[in-house]
Design an enzyme around this catalytic site. Sequence first.
Site, mmCIF file in Angstrom:
data_model
loop_
_atom_site.group_PDB
_atom_site.id
_atom_site.type_symbol
_atom_site.label_atom_id
_atom_site.label_comp_id
_atom_site.label_asym_id
_atom_site.label_seq_id
_atom_site.Cartn_x
_atom_site.Cartn_y
_atom_site.Cartn_z
ATOM 1 N N GLY A 15 0.805 -1.233 0.000
ATOM 2 C CA GLY A 15 0.000 0.000 0.000
ATOM 3 C C GLY A 15 0.828 1.267 0.000
ATOM 4 O O GLY A 15 2.069 1.241 0.003
ATOM 5 N N ASP A 16 0.099 2.374 0.028
ATOM 6 C CA ASP A 16 0.712 3.690 -0.124
ATOM 7 C C ASP A 16 1.536 4.142 1.082
ATOM 8 O O ASP A 16 2.615 4.698 0.932
ATOM 9 C CB ASP A 16 -0.426 4.694 -0.347
ATOM 10 N N TYR A 131 -7.780 -3.446 11.848
ATOM 11 C CA TYR A 131 -6.913 -3.593 13.031
ATOM 12 C C TYR A 131 -7.358 -4.748 13.942
ATOM 13 O O TYR A 131 -6.531 -5.569 14.326
ATOM 14 C CB TYR A 131 -6.879 -2.318 13.890
ATOM 15 N N TYR A 189 3.475 13.659 14.045
ATOM 16 C CA TYR A 189 3.950 14.989 14.425
ATOM 17 C C TYR A 189 4.878 14.918 15.642
ATOM 18 O O TYR A 189 5.755 15.745 15.803
ATOM 19 C CB TYR A 189 2.766 15.953 14.642
ATOM 20 N N HIS A 257 -2.703 15.809 15.364
ATOM 21 C CA HIS A 257 -1.410 16.503 15.217
ATOM 22 C C HIS A 257 -1.375 17.837 15.981
ATOM 23 O O HIS A 257 -0.459 18.107 16.745
ATOM 24 C CB HIS A 257 -1.102 16.771 13.741
ATOM 25 N N ARG A 466 -6.564 32.267 1.959
ATOM 26 C CA ARG A 466 -6.237 32.068 3.382
ATOM 27 C C ARG A 466 -7.329 31.298 4.128
ATOM 28 O O ARG A 466 -7.243 31.113 5.330
ATOM 29 C CB ARG A 466 -6.099 33.440 4.067
HETATM 30 C C1 BG6 Z 1 -1.533 13.134 7.812
HETATM 31 C C2 BG6 Z 1 -2.842 13.570 7.242
HETATM 32 O O1 BG6 Z 1 -1.725 12.551 9.070
HETATM 33 O O2 BG6 Z 1 -0.661 14.228 7.921
HETATM 34 C C3 BG6 Z 1 -2.655 14.265 5.905
HETATM 35 O O3 BG6 Z 1 -3.693 12.450 7.101
HETATM 36 C C4 BG6 Z 1 -1.632 15.376 6.034
HETATM 37 O O4 BG6 Z 1 -3.878 14.762 5.418
HETATM 38 C C5 BG6 Z 1 -0.370 14.841 6.690
HETATM 39 O O5 BG6 Z 1 -1.370 15.888 4.759
HETATM 40 C C6 BG6 Z 1 0.623 15.956 6.942
HETATM 41 O O6 BG6 Z 1 1.841 15.437 7.367
HETATM 42 P P1 BG6 Z 1 3.180 16.229 7.081
HETATM 43 O O7 BG6 Z 1 4.227 15.439 7.787
HETATM 44 O O8 BG6 Z 1 3.343 16.272 5.595
HETATM 45 O O9 BG6 Z 1 3.006 17.598 7.641
#
Ligand code: BG6
Length: 486
Positions: A15-16, A131, A189, A257, A466
Amino acid sequence: LESGCLSIVVLGASGDLAKKKTFPALFHLFRQGFLQSNEVHIFGYARTKLSSEELRERLRGYLSKGKEESVEELDYLSKFLQLIKYVSGSYDSEEGFQLLNKEILEHESSKRSQLGTSRRLFYLALPPSVYPSVCKMIRNYCMNQSDLTGWTRIIVEKPFGKDLGSSEELSAQLGELFDEKQLYRIDHYLGKELVQNLLVVRFANRFFLPLWNRDNIDNVQARFSICVIVFREDFGTEGRGGYFDEYGIIRDIIQNHLLQVFCLVAMEKPVSLKPEHIRDEKVKVLQSVLPIKLEEVVLGQYDGYRDDQTVSPNSNTPTFATVILRIHNERWEGVPFILKAGKALNSRKAEIRVQFKEVPGQKQGRNEFVIRLQPLEAMYMKLTVKKPGLEMSTIQSELDLSYKQRYQDVVIPEAYERLILDTIRGDQQHFVRRDELKAAWEIFTPLLHQIDDGELKPLPYKPGSRGPAEADQLLAKAGYVQTHGY
Ligand code: BG6
């Protein structure tokens, strides 16, 4: 790292997520010597019928930089690919997981005589709907049983449910199979350099310690904007548009995040840097968040979003949101924490802006401390200085720590690289604990239900803008002053 035989299983290997994040992170770890050829074996598992050689060739395409690659790099890549074996099976198939276990055992028995401990890491690069069944299969057929010093750890990634109820149900299902010490819930994050830096900056500097409170800080803004329309990417078996339309920006970015970043900015000093002490403080600050007021929320959906074929033509899903959180405690009473995220905006940026209260009589504007998470990691402080020259006047300027300039020789690791390494090391500091996840859902579930019920409609905005003008108005009302020029 402790030594011993290490089996890393990437479920959803075709997968991706596996292609874009998991395998590149593993390759970088190998490249830096963290995964030793004589100890490690990587198993890809997925439904697609592929041979090991076919998976390796696919991965070679994703991981190599093409013609510019040096001979040395190509050699590393070939050595890395030799560690990978593919097993095909479905996610609820007993035979599939028995076969996987047989392969792992073979690897372990070939290494154990020299190495002792056996360690098994399962990375679920899969949609959460599978899962429970996958975890059950791992529990039944693939646990490390051979020696007491070894371990089995599972990495899972959001979405963990869609609201408090569904998330708790998933937590309960996984909690029956594994204990909390075995579960590594990724929020990538938490693997970013400047996010990891937050606690150090806050608690190791006299500059900030006495100022980090309601007496001095006017407002805090954590924002995340992205100009690419990520939901159009194809993501694993589910189209990304379908995924996004079901979840929306609050579940995709803000509830996880941005909320993690919020915790690190707002939490109290932990008793120690032990993972459990840090996570205890995060839970406490999440539990101190007051219910979100509807008048402190602006939602948006950009024009053209519904043209995507995988998006419902009547979709009410927000692609943009600004939400103000307020904390009921002595440190933060009255300070708005503005969380803002959107797709298809005018720039791609994630940053935290801490605005200090005005100095009476000062006309150059407030002090502001900005932590730019990406792109171009930086921390800078806006402050008033004398304008250079003969005249005695003032201007606003910056004290600037731009990582690219200051740390030229350091390559900042990818979040996934760091988090996989933490999992192998058994360090759960940068992973989301079950009670933390629950507290995060408690904050957003009432609002999400109101959006899902159609009580709150997103406002239209132009792609590349924006976001809705109403969001800027809300920020201004909360006391945020737009600063420019840096
Ligand atoms: C992912 C989201 O968790 O985080 C995406 O599902 C988002 O939609 C991505 O684009 C952003 O991650 P980064 O590391 O590119 O800021």
